[in-house]
Design an enzyme around this catalytic site. Sequence first.
Site, PDB file in Angstrom:
ATOM      1  N   GLU A 134     -16.383  11.259   4.751  1.00 29.21           N
ATOM      2  CA  GLU A 134     -15.095  10.573   4.845  1.00 29.21           C
ATOM      3  C   GLU A 134     -15.215   9.069   5.067  1.00 29.21           C
ATOM      4  OE1 GLU A 134     -12.272  12.581   7.317  1.00 29.21           O
ATOM      5  OE2 GLU A 134     -12.526  14.478   6.262  1.00 29.21           O
ATOM      6  N   GLU A 245     -14.383  21.087   3.969  1.00 27.93           N
ATOM      7  CA  GLU A 245     -13.572  21.290   5.171  1.00 27.93           C
ATOM      8  C   GLU A 245     -12.181  21.738   4.754  1.00 27.93           C
ATOM      9  OE1 GLU A 245     -13.166  18.202   8.117  1.00 27.93           O
ATOM     10  OE2 GLU A 245     -15.241  17.546   7.859  1.00 27.93           O
TER      11      GLU A 245
END
Length: 413
Positions: A134, A245
């Site tokens: 991220e 995720e």
Amino acid sequence: MRASEFLAGAAALLASGVSAEAYLGFNSGNTLADRSAKFKKDWVQEFTTAQNLKNAPGTFNAVRLYTNIQAYSQTSEPIEAFEAAIETDTKILLGVWASGTNTIEPEIKALQNAIKKHGKKLTDLIIGASIGSEDLYRVSVTGIKNKSGVGAGPNELVKFIGDWKKAFQGTALANVPIGHVDTWDVWVNGTNKPVIDAVDWVGVDEYPYYEDGKGNNIENSGYLFDRAFDAVEGAVGGKPVWVTETGWPYIGQTWDKAEATAKNSQFFWQEVGCRKLFGKVPTFWYTLRDSNPDNEMKFAITENLSTTPRFDLTCPATFKTTPKASGSATSTASGTGVSAPSSTESGSAGSGSGSDAEESGSAGSGSSTGSESGTATVPAESGVATGGATSVKGVSAAAVAGMTLLIGVFAML
């Protein structure tokens, strides 16, 4: 056949092999909920529970890590998850922390040290490596707005990917597929194409729970997921997409129309996991055990690592989310998307786990905890939510990492 056509075909075949196995696993950061370091026994307990979950739709025998470095290590001490994985025959998706640093040398050194000690017992379990988690979200407009912390741009990540490949060229890991994990909206942003070009597979953190303003009630979660996933597939030029995720909290605040309950966690497991992912796409669920104290949303599917989950994991024979209905879903996937907590945890800006680093609308994710020596700190789990939401409790692992760098502290959260 021209040489260029042959090479293109060979590359396509190689890429298709990256997702040959639809791995089933969970995310796991290197600290516990009290911020203490995890040791071998902690991971052995996690991996053993994961492989023995009652009514699971398959064997969850893989783990996604966020760092190669043992939590709070001042040197490149290998994370003890490696030894636990060897003992329990758990496949490993390596994580390399890439935010807030100008080098991944400590991460490389930690893995090299582990290979020297364990050799083939370890390398045979490694199914891939994610350079970063991220990072692109954190430097995006949404990430900056959500104060998600220090990130890394596409040029930095491409450099780190090159450094990794060079370090392991000619070794047992030379052919291990390399990827990068980020929120779904990042991948549909054309400025990040250099990263897509540099990787073998694309990892997506996706949390419909955090997709505020898009009709994010639980009944619409499958449609939201599909739209974002399809948008990523359409943007990455045929590269395999791994879901690194996703999940739905069993407790926490109501996020726009999304309610955090165990019943909704089960619905999401069935409508996204069972219908869309399990046995079809490499999947790392968020999460088996809660470990991000800064995220009030909790995602663990078990309590105290019990093999009897909070809800029945059995996959139903039919689903409420249908392909035809998805075309008229309430929300649309956009470049500003959301992400979940990260990790170690991740919403469309991040991910739902605290974005382990997990994270918002596209938010980040949260749980990577591991300390490293050198110029960077590997966050423990951070608490940013994905799906375009704001960061949970305003604290992300990346943010903490950035702050610790500024004050010269290299210990984890």
